[in-house]
Design a protein around this motif. Structure first.
Motif: not given
Length: 55
Positions: A34-38, A40-55
C-alpha cells in the motif's frame, strides 16, 4: 532500504516462516504494498503529515 527491497525480503521470509507467523508477515507485506502504491518509497524518511490522505 526501499519498499521494493523490503517486499523482496519479506516474500523470501514468508516462504520459510512458520504457520504461526504467516498472518503477521502477510499483513506487513500488505502495508508495504500500500505504501508503494501511494508513492511512499522510503517510509522512515517520509513526513506523513504532508501526504494528502492524512487529513
Amino acid at each position: 532500504m526501499t519498499n521494493e527491497d523490503v517486499l523482496e525480503e519479506l516474500t523470501e521470509i514468508k516462504a520459510f516462516c512458520g504457520k504461526e507467523h504467516l498472518e503477521a508477515i502477510e499483513y506487513v507485506i500488505d502495508v508495504f504494498e500500500k505504501l508503494k502504491k501511494e508513492g511512499v518509497d522510503k517510509p522512515l524518511d517520509t513526513d506523513f503529515t504532508k501526504l494528502k490522505n492524512c487529513e
